[in-house]
Design a protein around this motif. Structure first.
Motif, PDB file in Angstrom:
ATOM      1  N   VAL A 166     -12.020  11.348  17.349  1.00 42.61           N
ATOM      2  CA  VAL A 166     -11.601  12.508  16.546  1.00 42.61           C
ATOM      3  C   VAL A 166     -12.517  12.703  15.470  1.00 42.61           C
ATOM      4  N   ILE A 167     -13.059  14.026  15.099  1.00 45.05           N
ATOM      5  CA  ILE A 167     -13.882  14.110  14.233  1.00 45.05           C
ATOM      6  C   ILE A 167     -13.368  15.350  13.178  1.00 45.05           C
ATOM      7  N   ALA A 168     -13.363  14.955  11.846  1.00 39.36           N
ATOM      8  CA  ALA A 168     -12.966  15.875  11.072  1.00 39.36           C
ATOM      9  C   ALA A 168     -13.861  15.887   9.620  1.00 39.36           C
ATOM     10  N   LYS A 169     -14.980  16.778   9.557  1.00 39.47           N
ATOM     11  CA  LYS A 169     -15.740  16.894   8.680  1.00 39.47           C
ATOM     12  C   LYS A 169     -15.586  17.481   7.413  1.00 39.47           C
ATOM     13  N   ALA A 170     -15.169  18.771   7.495  1.00 36.53           N
ATOM     14  CA  ALA A 170     -14.659  19.435   6.398  1.00 36.53           C
ATOM     15  C   ALA A 170     -13.065  20.104   6.782  1.00 36.53           C
ATOM     16  N   ILE A 171     -12.296  19.833   6.059  1.00 37.25           N
ATOM     17  CA  ILE A 171     -10.814  20.287   6.383  1.00 37.25           C
ATOM     18  C   ILE A 171     -10.427  21.241   5.083  1.00 37.25           C
ATOM     19  N   GLY A 172      -9.862  22.522   5.506  1.00 38.82           N
ATOM     20  CA  GLY A 172      -9.778  23.754   4.912  1.00 38.82           C
ATOM     21  C   GLY A 172      -8.284  23.463   4.386  1.00 38.82           C
ATOM     22  N   GLY A 173      -7.929  22.491   3.715  1.00 44.41           N
ATOM     23  CA  GLY A 173      -6.452  22.277   3.313  1.00 44.41           C
ATOM     24  C   GLY A 173      -5.323  21.810   4.328  1.00 44.41           C
ATOM     25  N   GLY A 174      -4.665  21.223   3.957  1.00 45.14           N
ATOM     26  CA  GLY A 174      -3.502  20.579   4.619  1.00 45.14           C
ATOM     27  C   GLY A 174      -2.227  20.613   4.002  1.00 45.14           C
TER      28      GLY A 174
END
Lengths: 792, 166, 348
Positions: A285-293
């Protein structure tokens, strides 16, 4: 602990050692305390004033990528041969699916895969032969282009048998309301945050109560000199992450890779491994930049499993990006609540009894309680709490920034103000009496000074139509820690440094604070540290929720760096003709503590490494003082987080418009690592709280069950023009609990804002608003200015 | 009026766009928005789509120097106007002052609204070098930020404000 | 995602009119708004929104941007001519408009967001479809879209009309219309033969009685070409105020435009009080104006006019708050105009 060199650290034959730690609140009672700590933990960290990097506002490491548009969010990921997927959703708020026929869709041009959920034999955990809210997923299609997907979705024939439904909390509570579930298929569990016994009863749509009964409330109320009792309500708020939920799933023979906008890479890996019967080792699982959660990306959910299912079928990567309407109706929300609070007190303010009854709705889900804030913020020997979840035909709620505590504070912090007024005591003076927290006491003191509290006037003091007021409210939140949190630090032979963890950065600056901690240990700058995160190939990362990320990942980052440094000291010692224990790292060099003129470059020591790099992996140790609660990988520290906020408002009593002019937020998060990042977090919490207080509300049509404002136009978020002046003050509150002693801040900053605003509105106009949001309509109604009309 | 123009049919048509100072020729459908064209065939993913209705400003680019929502423009309708995206703001070795100020003031959290926010702020600074805080608020009133970066955006712009000549 | 359509452009008003085989309102009364006709598009902000929502699917769009002087502002001896293609930003920034018609420039400057104002046009602002959330939902085929039911009446009507709301409770969405009607503006419509008709905007915004599917009388093969403003005489005073839940980038809960013609001694010769976000068309508060004409305007007079402005209101279940809101805003806007201020800026 799994150091690269197992002889690193203190005496390994001894499991613990005693060390003196800074302990207490800077400027109040900062002292020293001796803690017994695991032997492989680094030595105590001095107070921030004595440190070079920690406690300073290092520039966010990924800021340049973000301001230039170079950051790669999941929505920006494109893979060769990638297909596009979309989801078919229920048009009805409640219906039995008689049949669903996707055969024509499968034959449509460009279509490569179709997944159908709405069958008793549906895959991946959604046995939706009954749909229970508008927007519930029924099927999904993957095709060469989005246009082909949309055309195929229209070819799926769904035969609905509409059923009666209910979307509002009050109606759903009635025994005659249409049942959302039967006793067999209803979710189990309890209201948010309450450790309720299994098997809570279900009556109609009402699950509960989850009960906490302590002491004797009847006796407590009998002993009270005064009582207050009021009802408080909060609306459904949606997360509105600017980046929608998005996933690119790539199923291959040798394993599954997903790029996903998530708050928990490691959690998503577990979800996928379980849902698809894959070994953990085969899921990346890859999450490099996350635009809010903000809580809404804590788990993968149905949309993600659909994407993976489509990819498995099509043997090609599949991207699903929810659109804004989907975000609003089926990506989680903060549940609505209604609560009745009754407080009994003696003349001096001492609480004799607290009684809480709540009903909340997380739609088809659970977790709509008001948490235990009323029970914990002001300890009272006699407490009775009864919390209920009410099912409605609406999208499931989920955690959202301070879940439970936000509505909890909305009630309790107004009730305490109401009690203060009844007692004729200043609201802060009452809190001084009934709140035992020394942290909040100091926060009240500072905030009162900074906010102009002492110039506070009686309610409705302004003569004209515009009335100003000031209000205060407090927060309480858990010092959450994830023990399944690890970090690797590598120093290469050229002296360059890499830090690895699966942890993701959802905008809080996680990578930056990790770099600061490592830089502090190695005597480098944060810019010299390359942080590689957001990938499950790295050591296990904690989730970015529950305000636990900094508390969980910075201690192992420091510990790993410290172990690497001990290895470097051993390499350096012969060159410096000194004992490794006599060395220290500073400004890129390793020197002899008592003779700083004797030093070598860090790289010189690193170059002597037997292998390409010196490495250590560390995991989160238990809090040195132990935990208040521990449940599997998760734990809560002994001392909870506080926060006190003061709001100044102006109310136009002719138009009902409320404007927040200023907020003073005094918060604590243990040891602050990066003041400016913390300020950003607190401002964000205040603004989300203000937006919740004044503007936001999910509106469902009671006759059709559709959300009428499923967009960002009529679902109103505060913008720059509504932004008040916000002053942020952060205490240094040392608790001697970990290698960094840092805790989180995101949620505590969001809990007190709405009740502070409500208390300020009361101070301005002399009328109390107990339901959210505080719209012009609500204010005019409270002021008795809306003419009576014929009942509809 | 070009009713008989064969390119005006349902299929894809060739569109020439001036993007970041370069002429780009792409094949799009008439229904392709500028935002989709930028992010898709042009590979300029710095421009974000968050609401796709002109309600959030994440897709803000400049047309002839003025900020617009690229999600609410058809690529075929852009014509000869100069399109500037976030990728075209900095030169090879120097950030735009607004970008640097955003970094210095931490006017960035998750970063998803940031390209649009930067474009709105940079356009304001071009038009009004002496902009006051209320001018900044108005200029970014079409840019929603869920993380709540507005105070630091205001601080960044305060840093750049040139006082008007006496 | 929008349905496919063909794109062409027109280079003259008559060519545009000749290509405009249908209008948005006609198409949207059909199922899914699907028409094989052609619709003209200027800025396209509203059209693309409707198309993305699946409410409108024309076979062809005709772009108007290439029409010469469609975006021009001409100051005439007896007033001003505004090309329908002028953007709201250009209207707000024009020094001549700001000087002569300050309330109009201010209204344009306060509409939507900077990004929208740089694209949205005067014509599009006047012709945009209502924001009623049932009308805007593909899941609710309401009266105005050719259905048989007004969902707002028994649904959530907090933002809906307080006048003329018996059958359909939309409010007219145009902020410029509120000011332009108060100013007594005309619209110029051009047909396929190049002929023009000119009529008061207020008349243009009055569809035939009983026709709920449209908010104006624009016909196919006709385009909204320009808006004409009357001259401003010495005694004219104008003000415009609006209030939404948010200060910016929000639809107003209430909006008021006031134009006063004052004699040198201050007595009011003529008055227009127009309410926006109140009714399916800009609502002329005749009784309020009557309170002002012949009087020297003071707080008491303004208060009486404000009370008169809402006396005939018929609020729905959820929008009673609009009455006190309008009452306050009418009073304040009258006073602002009388005192030479552009708007009531109290707590905005």
């Amino acid at each position: 602990m799994n150091a690269g060199d197992d002889s690193a650290g203190g005496p390994s034959d001894s499991p613990t050692r005693a060390e003196p730690f800074p302990y207490g609140i800077l400027g109040v009672d900062l002292a020293r305390i001796v803690r017994s700590i695991p032997a492989d933990e680094p030595p105590p960290l001095a107070p921030n004033a004595e440190l070079a990097i920690i406690g300073r506002s290092a520039t966010r490491l990924d800021a340049r990528d973000k301001v230039t548009g170079a950051s790669r969010f999941t929505v920006d990921v494109g893979l060769p041969g990638m297909l596009h997927g979309r989801i078919l959703r229920s048009r009805f708020a409640h219906a039995r699916i008689r049949s669903i026929d996707a055969s024509a869709a499968l034959r449509a041009p460009g279509v490569r895969a179709v997944e159908v959920l709405a069958q008793p034999t549906a895959p991946h955990g959604s046995n939706a032969s009954t749909v229970r809210y508008v927007g519930q997923p029924l099927a999904a299609v993957a095709a060469d282009s989005l246009a082909a997907v949309e055309e195929a979705l229209q070819r799926i024939e769904v035969d609905y048998e509409p059923l009666p439904f209910v979307v509002d909390l009050a109606t759903a509570r009635r025994p005659t309301a249409p049942p959302v579930y039967t006793a067999d298929d209803a979710p189990r569990g309890s209201a948010s945050g309450y450790p309720a016994p299994a098997g809570l009863p279900l009556h109609g749509n009402v699950r509960g109560p989850a009960i906490v009964d302590r002491g004797d409330v009847a006796r407590g109320f009998a002993d009270a000199d005064v009582e207050v009792e009021s009802d408080y309500a909060t609306q459904v708020q949606t997360h509105c992450c600017l980046e929608p939920h998005a996933i690119v799933a790539d199923w291959r023979a040798d394993g599954l890779t997903v790029h996903v906008s998530t708050q928990y890479t490691s959690g998503v890996r577990h979800e996928l491994a379980e849902a698809f019967g894959l070994p953990l080792a085969a899921v990346r699982v890859i999450a490099k930049a996350i635009g809010g959660g903000f809580g809404s990306k804590s788990t993968l959910g149905v949309y993600g499993r659909l994407a993976v299912g489509l990819s498995r079928q099509a043997r090609a990567p599949v991207r699903i990006v929810l659109d804004r309407e989907e975000e609003q109706i089926d990506a989680g929300n903060r549940p609505s609540t209604w609560q009745r609070l009754r407080l009994g007190a003696r003349r001096d303010g001492t609480l004799t009894a607290v009684r809480l009854t709540s009903y909340g709705s997380a739609g088809v889900g659970l977790g709509a309680g008001v948490w235990s804030l009323a029970e914990r913020l002001y300890p009272c020997a006699n407490f009775l709490g009864e919390q209920h979840d009410v099912f409605t035909n609406a999208g499931a709620g989920c955690a959202m920034r301070g879940p439970g505590a936000v509505p909890g504070a909305w009630g309790m912090e107004q009730a305490v103000d109401e009690l203060a007024e009844r007692l004729g005591i200043d609201p802060l003076a009452l809190r001084d009496r009934i709140d035992p927290s020394p942290v909040r006491r100091e926060e009240r003191r500072i905030g009162a000074q900074r906010s102009g509290w002492f110039e506070r006037r009686p309610p409705a003091a302004d003569p004209g139509p515009i009335k100003r007021g000031i209000g205060c409210a407090q927060s309480l939140w858990m010092t959450n820690v994830q023990l399944n949190a690890a970090c690797e630090v590598r120093v290469h032979r050229d002296g360059s440094v890499e830090v690895f963890s699966g942890v993701q950065d959802i905008g809080t600056g996680t990578g930056t604070v990790m770099a600061q901690v490592v830089a502090e240990v190695l005597g480098l700058t944060p810019q010299a540290i390359t942080v590689r995160i957001g990938d499950t190939r790295f050591p296990a990362g904690p989730p970015s929720y529950g305000s636990r990320t900094t508390a969980s990942i910075t201690p192992p980052a420091r510990t790993a760096a410290w172990h690497v440094l001990q290895s470097l000291f051993r390499e350096a010692a012969p060159l410096l003709d000194a004992d490794p224990a006599a060395l220290f790292a500073h400004e890129g060099r390793i020197g002899v503590r008592d003779d700083p003129a004797r030093s070598i470059a860090l790289a010189q020591a690193a170059a002597r490494s037997r292998t390409d790099f010196v490495s250590a992996v560390a995991s989160r140790a238990d809090d040195y003082a132990g935990f208040d609660v521990r449940m599997g990988d998760a734990a809560i520290a002994r001392q909870y987080l506080g926060g006190v906020q003061f709001a100044t408002v102006a109310v136009d009593t002719e138009t009902g418009i409320v404007r927040v002019e200023r907020v003073v937020a005094v918060q604590d998060c243990g040891r602050p690592i990066n003041p400016r990042l913390i300020e950003s977090q607190v401002q964000g919490g205040v603004l989300m709280g203000m937006s919740f207080a004044l503007f936001e509300e999910r509106l469902l049509d009671r006759h059709t069950g559709h959300m009428v404002n499923a967009n960002l136009e009529q679902y109103k978020l505060a913008g720059a023009c509504e932004t008040p002046d916000i002053e942020v003050i952060v205490l240094e509150n040392y608790q001697a609990n970990s290698a960094t002693d840092a805790y989180g801040i995101a949620e505590p900053a969001n809990i007190a804002t709405a009740p502070a605003i409500a208390n300020a509105v009361y101070n301005a106009i002399g009328v109390r608003l107990r339901s959210l949001p505080i719209t012009p309509a609500a204010v005019l109604a409270a002021l008795g200015k809306i003419p009576s009309r014929d009942a509809p | 009026m070009q009713q008989s123009d064969p390119s005006a049919q349902f299929g894809r048509s060739t569109v020439t766009l001036e993007v970041n100072g370069t002429t780009r020729v792409i094949e799009v459908e008439a229904r392709t928005t500028l935002a989709q064209a930028l992010r898709g065939p042009l590979g300029l993913t710095g421009t974000k789509i968050a609401c796709d209705r002109g309600a959030c400003g994440a897709c803000t680019v400049w047309l002839d120097g003025s900020p617009v929502c690229s999600c609410m423009l058809l690529a075929v309708g852009v014509g000869h106007r100069q399109v500037t995206t976030i990728e075209g703001l900095a030169t090879a070795d120097e950030l735009h002052p607004v970008q640097q100020a955003f970094i210095d003031e931490d006017a960035v959290q998750c970063g998803f609204c940031t390209p649009g926010m930067v474009m709105s702020c940079a356009a304001l600074l071009n038009d009004q070098p002496d902009c006051q805080p209320d001018d900044v608020r108005a200029a970014i009133s079409g840019n929603l930020c869920r993380c709540g970066t507005y105070p630091h955006v205001l601080a960044a712009m305060h840093r750049l404000r040139k006082d008007p000549a006496p | 995602m929008m349905k496919r359509f063909a794109w062409t452009t027109a280079e003259s008003p008559s060519a545009a009119a000749s290509a405009a085989s249908t209008i948005c309102a006609e198409a949207m009364a059909l199922t899914d708004g699907a028409t094989d006709g052609a619709i003209v598009m200027a800025g396209g902000i509203d059209l693309l929104d409707l198309m993305k929502e699946g409410l409108l699917a024309p076979a062809r769009l005709i772009g108007l941007r290439d029409i010469a002087d469609f975006g021009a502002i001409d100051l005439e001896r007896d007033g001003a001519r505004l090309g329908a293609g002028i953007t709201l930003a250009a209207l707000a920034a024009d020094a001549r408009i700001r000087r002569r018609y300050p309330a109009l420039a201010a209204a344009a400057a306060g509409a939507a967001s900077p990004q929208i104002r740089n694209v949205a046009t005067l014509g599009g602002n006047l012709l945009q479809r209502p924001r009623c959330w049932y009308f805007r939902s593909r899941h609710h085929r309401c009266l105005r879209r050719g259905g048989v039911h007004c969902f707002a009446h028994d649904g959530d009507n907090r933002y809906h009309a307080i006048f003329d709301n018996r059958r359909c409770a939309i409010v007219h969405p145009s902020t410029l219309a509120t000011v332009l009607v108060a100013l007594g503006a005309d619209v110029q419509l051009t047909d396929a033969a190049g002929g023009s008709r000119r009529l008061p905007l207020e008349v243009f915004l009055t569809p035939p009685a009983g026709d709920l599917t449209r908010e104006n009388i624009l016909q196919p093969r006709e385009i909204l070409h320009a808006v004409h403003l009357p001259p401003i005489s010495e005694g004219i005073r104008m003000a415009h105020s609006k209030r939404g839940e948010k200060d910016a980038f929000d639809w107003p809960l209430a909006e008021v435009a006031v134009v006063l013609d004052l004699e040198p001694g201050g007595r009011c010769r003529d008055a227009a009080v127009i309410l926006g976000a109140a009714a399916p068309a800009p609502h002329r508060a005749v009784n309020a104006a009557r309170q002002l004409v012949g009087a020297v305007i003071d707080e008491k007079r303004a208060t009486a006019a404000a009370a008169a402005a809402i006396e005939d209101a018929t609020p729905l279940a959820d929008n009673g708050h609009k009455l006190p809101l309008f009452e306050a805003l009418v009073r304040r806007t009258i006073m602002a105009a009388a005192q030479g201020r552009l708007e009531d800026s109290i707590l905005r």
